[in-house]
Scaffold this motif. Sequence first.
Motif, PDB file in Angstrom:
ATOM      1  N   ILE A 159      -4.552  -0.714   4.733  1.00  7.90           N
ATOM      2  CA  ILE A 159      -3.247  -0.693   5.396  1.00  7.90           C
ATOM      3  C   ILE A 159      -3.414  -0.590   6.909  1.00  7.90           C
ATOM      4  O   ILE A 159      -2.762  -1.310   7.678  1.00  7.90           O
ATOM      5  N   LEU A 228       1.379   3.892  -5.437  1.00  8.34           N
ATOM      6  CA  LEU A 228       2.243   3.303  -4.407  1.00  8.34           C
ATOM      7  C   LEU A 228       1.437   2.676  -3.275  1.00  8.34           C
ATOM      8  O   LEU A 228       1.606   1.496  -2.949  1.00  8.34           O
ATOM      9  N   ILE A 229       0.535   3.455  -2.667  1.00  6.43           N
ATOM     10  CA  ILE A 229      -0.195   2.917  -1.515  1.00  6.43           C
ATOM     11  C   ILE A 229      -1.261   1.913  -1.963  1.00  6.43           C
ATOM     12  O   ILE A 229      -1.567   0.951  -1.251  1.00  6.43           O
ATOM     13  N   SER A 231      -1.037  -0.181  -4.590  1.00  5.33           N
ATOM     14  CA  SER A 231      -0.371  -1.453  -4.889  1.00  5.33           C
ATOM     15  C   SER A 231      -0.019  -2.180  -3.596  1.00  5.33           C
ATOM     16  O   SER A 231      -0.194  -3.403  -3.492  1.00  5.33           O
ATOM     17  N   ALA A 232       0.475  -1.426  -2.604  1.00  6.70           N
ATOM     18  CA  ALA A 232       0.808  -2.041  -1.318  1.00  6.70           C
ATOM     19  C   ALA A 232      -0.433  -2.629  -0.656  1.00  6.70           C
ATOM     20  O   ALA A 232      -0.401  -3.740  -0.107  1.00  6.70           O
ATOM     21  N   MET A 236      -1.471  -6.490   0.450  1.00  2.00           N
ATOM     22  CA  MET A 236      -1.848  -6.808   1.828  1.00  2.00           C
ATOM     23  C   MET A 236      -3.152  -7.591   1.922  1.00  2.00           C
ATOM     24  O   MET A 236      -3.379  -8.310   2.891  1.00  2.00           O
ATOM     25  N   GLY A 277       9.798  -4.983  -5.521  1.00  2.96           N
ATOM     26  CA  GLY A 277       8.549  -5.073  -4.784  1.00  2.96           C
ATOM     27  C   GLY A 277       8.354  -6.428  -4.128  1.00  2.96           C
ATOM     28  O   GLY A 277       7.775  -6.526  -3.044  1.00  2.96           O
ATOM     29  N   PHE A 280       9.308  -6.915  -0.517  1.00  2.00           N
ATOM     30  CA  PHE A 280       8.481  -6.325   0.526  1.00  2.00           C
ATOM     31  C   PHE A 280       7.094  -6.973   0.624  1.00  2.00           C
ATOM     32  O   PHE A 280       6.249  -6.502   1.370  1.00  2.00           O
ATOM     33  N   VAL A 281       6.879  -8.044  -0.145  1.00  2.00           N
ATOM     34  CA  VAL A 281       5.589  -8.725  -0.104  1.00  2.00           C
ATOM     35  C   VAL A 281       5.434  -9.444   1.233  1.00  2.00           C
ATOM     36  O   VAL A 281       6.341 -10.176   1.653  1.00  2.00           O
TER      37      VAL A 281
END
Length: 446
Positions: A159, A228-229, A231-232, A236, A277, A280-281
């Motif tokens: 991230i 959560l983080i 998957s994000a 990314m 979701g 927010f991709v």
Amino acid sequence: MSPFSTTEIDAPAAPSARPRVDDRGILALGTLALTLVAIFGQLDAVAKKFIGFLPLSPFELLLALLVGLAALLIALPVKQRPVMVDPLGAKLIALLICWIGVCTVFAQYHALAFEYAIRAIAVMLLPFLVGIFLREPKLLQPVLWGIMGAGIVTALIIIYETKTGARLFSTSVAAVEADFEGNIRSAGGSDLNPTSVAQMLMVAVLLAAGLLASGYKRFRPVLIGLILIGSAAIVMTSARSAVIGLGIGGIIILFRFYRSRWFPLILLGGIALAAIGLLFVPATTLARFEAVANFAADRSLYRRITYLRIGWDLLQQSPIWGVGPGNFPSHYVEAEYRFLPGRTLNPRELHNTYLDAAVEYGLIGFALFMGVLGTAFLAVARAARRAVDPLLARMAHAIMAALVALYAGSFFMPHKDFRYLWLMIGLAMACGAMQRFEARRAGEGP
């Protein structure tokens, strides 16, 4: 009392035998070493930054330690506790190792074949070592938490790097040269390519989701945070295979509740979360998926088709023992394939684990390889379904979801010698062996 209680499974010492050594210290050290293997599997670049001056990598040092400890368990008169190694899986892996030796002999590029064979055989020792040291369900937990803890660190690095464009730890060509439309693709704390890192993170996320869904009560906020983080961060990386694997693993976890009267609501909730979701991709990730229908936007897709064409041609030329371990990249750059679309002048691996196994190990090696993968899946699926010990059942369910997702992701990557693949195979087989031991102790048969 748990069927895995030490007092129940210690073999009685013979009156005339030497005093038996307590093996708990050796097993604890082996468990720690396997946990570090799980951590440094994702964070190898971090380890390299701090201990890169050593002549061996952290994995090589840990593997040597594990093999030495295993030899001690065999040599010393320790209290004998059953080894949790799947018998069929162990035989298939041993046969595969022997067959790789045969393929090495017949390889055209012997030096490359020998070097690759050593690396592949080293990681194939992991299932044996997992079964030797992780003999009770509770001993699986440190390794799973090692994977998930490293996943949290990996996700945070991805991230940060994606947002800032900086590189914190990665230095290898595979890690730092990966980009899409001018945007970097972070490899987290690893020197592997971003897609492999995303798949390791996928394993960590699915382990957390599987444990949470199965009723695991320890550190729930940490598990939710990782989901959560993690998957994000996977999104990314723009790693299509990891996103697909994450979806497949998520479906397996959701269907744990198919007998519940609330299953329709749970399923609809999962679909709704996935739809939200998508909003927010990142645009780069969406572009990567859209490129599947537009090869001009992602010319690496031409290369992937070329891998398959060259692989199929090589398999037809040598169907029994293949072209030899690690030999595909050298054949890939040969002049006869120079006009295929997307081919580069640099040696490249075949980005499909299953065809790669067939091409380099031949059809016999492919059958053995698939036998190992199938045995691991059946073992962990049986443990998830039949285990009486709640902890074992929960961990087996989580491992099964992560393993299937990794199998799916391997369709797009050359993972025959991927450490996390063989580590997960070892964990899956250990779960199956524990369930069989549990049933045997309860008098239910093998």
